[in-house]
Design a protein around this motif. Sequence first.
Motif, PDB file in Angstrom:
ATOM      1  N   GLY A  97     -14.769   7.597  -1.255  1.00  0.00           N
ATOM      2  CA  GLY A  97     -14.636   8.002   0.139  1.00  0.00           C
ATOM      3  C   GLY A  97     -15.687   7.295   0.970  1.00  0.00           C
ATOM      4  O   GLY A  97     -16.372   6.382   0.517  1.00  0.00           O
ATOM      5  N   ARG A  98     -15.826   7.729   2.205  1.00  0.00           N
ATOM      6  CA  ARG A  98     -16.729   7.038   3.119  1.00  0.00           C
ATOM      7  C   ARG A  98     -18.197   7.352   2.816  1.00  0.00           C
ATOM      8  O   ARG A  98     -18.546   8.443   2.365  1.00  0.00           O
ATOM      9  N   LYS A 259      -9.737  18.831   3.942  1.00  0.00           N
ATOM     10  CA  LYS A 259     -10.420  17.550   3.850  1.00  0.00           C
ATOM     11  C   LYS A 259     -11.874  17.766   3.456  1.00  0.00           C
ATOM     12  O   LYS A 259     -12.454  18.815   3.698  1.00  0.00           O
ATOM     13  N   ASP A 263     -13.986  12.203   3.171  1.00  0.00           N
ATOM     14  CA  ASP A 263     -12.671  11.601   3.373  1.00  0.00           C
ATOM     15  C   ASP A 263     -12.660  10.780   4.653  1.00  0.00           C
ATOM     16  O   ASP A 263     -13.198  11.193   5.691  1.00  0.00           O
ATOM     17  N   LYS A 264     -12.021   9.624   4.587  1.00  0.00           N
ATOM     18  CA  LYS A 264     -11.971   8.735   5.755  1.00  0.00           C
ATOM     19  C   LYS A 264     -11.292   9.404   6.935  1.00  0.00           C
ATOM     20  O   LYS A 264     -11.668   9.186   8.094  1.00  0.00           O
ATOM     21  N   ASP A 265     -10.284  10.225   6.674  1.00  0.00           N
ATOM     22  CA  ASP A 265      -9.548  10.892   7.744  1.00  0.00           C
ATOM     23  C   ASP A 265     -10.019  12.336   7.946  1.00  0.00           C
ATOM     24  O   ASP A 265      -9.261  13.179   8.439  1.00  0.00           O
ATOM     25  N   ALA A 266     -11.269  12.640   7.571  1.00  0.00           N
ATOM     26  CA  ALA A 266     -11.801  13.984   7.772  1.00  0.00           C
ATOM     27  C   ALA A 266     -11.875  14.291   9.267  1.00  0.00           C
ATOM     28  O   ALA A 266     -12.097  13.389  10.090  1.00  0.00           O
ATOM     29  N   PRO A 267     -11.708  15.552   9.645  1.00  0.00           N
ATOM     30  CA  PRO A 267     -11.895  15.911  11.056  1.00  0.00           C
ATOM     31  C   PRO A 267     -13.360  15.770  11.453  1.00  0.00           C
ATOM     32  O   PRO A 267     -14.230  15.539  10.618  1.00  0.00           O
ATOM     33  N   TYR A 303     -20.986   6.359   9.743  1.00  0.00           N
ATOM     34  CA  TYR A 303     -20.073   6.456   8.610  1.00  0.00           C
ATOM     35  C   TYR A 303     -19.706   5.049   8.149  1.00  0.00           C
ATOM     36  O   TYR A 303     -19.509   4.147   8.966  1.00  0.00           O
ATOM     37  N   ASP A 305     -16.803   3.414   6.244  1.00  0.00           N
ATOM     38  CA  ASP A 305     -15.471   3.661   5.703  1.00  0.00           C
ATOM     39  C   ASP A 305     -14.645   2.395   5.531  1.00  0.00           C
ATOM     40  O   ASP A 305     -13.437   2.469   5.327  1.00  0.00           O
TER      41      ASP A 305
END
Length: 558
Positions: A97-98, A259, A263-267, A303, A305
């Motif tokens: 992940g990131r 998430k 995670d790259k698409d985490a809020p 971050y 990512d």
Amino acid sequence: MFKRYLTVLFVIASLGGSGVAVRGQAPQEKVDLDAINKIKEEGLKRSQVMEILSYLTDVEGARLTNSPNIRAAQQWAKQKLTEWGLQNGRLEAWQFGRGWSLENFSAGLIKPYYVPLIAYPKAWSASTNGALRGKPILFDAKTAADLDQYKGKLKGAIVLLSPTREVKAHFEPLATRETDEGLLKLANAEPPVAGDRGRFRNFTPEQLAERTLQNKKWEMIYAEGAALVLEPSRGDGGTVFVQGATLSYPEGTPVDKRKNVRDKDAPFVIPQVVVGVEQYNRIIRMIAAKAAVEIEINISARYHDQDLMSHNVVAEIPGSDLKDEVVMLGAHFDSWHAGTGATDNGAGSAVCMEAVRILQALGLKPRRTIRIGLWSGEEQGLLGSRAYVAEHFGKRLGLEPRFGDPQPPDQPNTPRPPVQLALKSEHERFAGYFNLDNGTGKIRGVYMQGNELVRPIFRAWLAPFKDMGATTLTVSNTGGTDHQSFDGVGLPGFQFIQDEIEYESRTHHSNMDVFDRIQEGDMKQAAVIMAAFVYNTAMRAEKLPRKPLPGEVVHNGK
């Protein structure tokens, strides 16, 4: 030249007159004392372990998984191992992940006058986009009903998550070593229950209620749109323990719908800061006294990512007639970010690197291939070593909870499902794994992980180190580190018993996890014993004996 061997016939459970009950006569185990004495001389008189650790911690610094720091440190470690003559040095990739890194940070009490705060952002916290200044709000909800009074008050606020925490004087020393009584208790421990995997989490009703309330507080913080959350450290005296940021989901949200901060698409992750407890308590007391309190926090974080793959550092000393069989030693290479990851776990990584340096410098020719593994992602749930074991030896099928997930699996206090294993052909050719990950303390013995078959073997291997204080064998399991990745698929994986020193009291995951808290003599002792155990495993006629597999084999892969 004829080699001298130590042949030991044992009838008691540990060395040093511990008083442990007789268990019966065990088979003889040969130890090459010429090789062990050479290992001692090299490791004690020409040690490089402190130089290795200094560069790793002082120069490369904190090594949060997938941060720029750990990537640079991994390249350095691979190069160093190659310089010493190890072969097949490589970085083996696995998906993590990131990453995250802190670029700038400041925290201060602004009103009624300026006071700098001892504080650190949590990893994967978002930036504040400039200095954030405001009056803090104490979120003092003691029950679910208390939450209502904070509705509409948290938006854009600096939130103090918890009430004051009592700080007591330390009448006992912060640093300790294992006592004779403690080691005897370990030596006399009962075997773990065969096949008992325990439960996902064991909570008392009070703990469950507190956990539920804390989740609801975090859910409200996110729903209301707070600007920043401040928490007190569990340490004191300027020691701040800080790990990863918190995400919140309503209870009942399926695990696959939550998430992780990695995670790259985490809020969006609300900025979160841990403050030294004395200063945190003071702020709350000032609010209670109706003082005009204002705080200013500035977090500049990034971050990473673009590349979601993390890496494990791997290198080998090739074997001879049994070169297709492998013995491994390892430690986790990653750390948290407030300190420099010296005791957790630069110490273990430096010891393992020094152990293979010793063996390589002596020109010893192992029968089996000796392979070092420096793992990333341990702090997030043994992720790097689990990925390595799954790729090379086998994996457990089904859900395994990950440390750092937004919430633990639903239905705590429920039994885990039966274990199913998918094993690979390398599983059969594996001889043993030795791990070090409990700080700077000297080795006092070995956790046998419920494997009584290794007792006479390890007792013989410890005999030359009785004068160094390493004598204890315990059938007990120990958890929380990378030997579990091996043990979990039925491979012989072991963690050493170590002196505590200041591990839990001061350094573990804290801003005080730095080089100056390392004990040089203990590090040299640990490196020598690690080198000896690995060499002995590589030279045995047979691989180390194994426990029964922990589950049903449902698939054998190549």
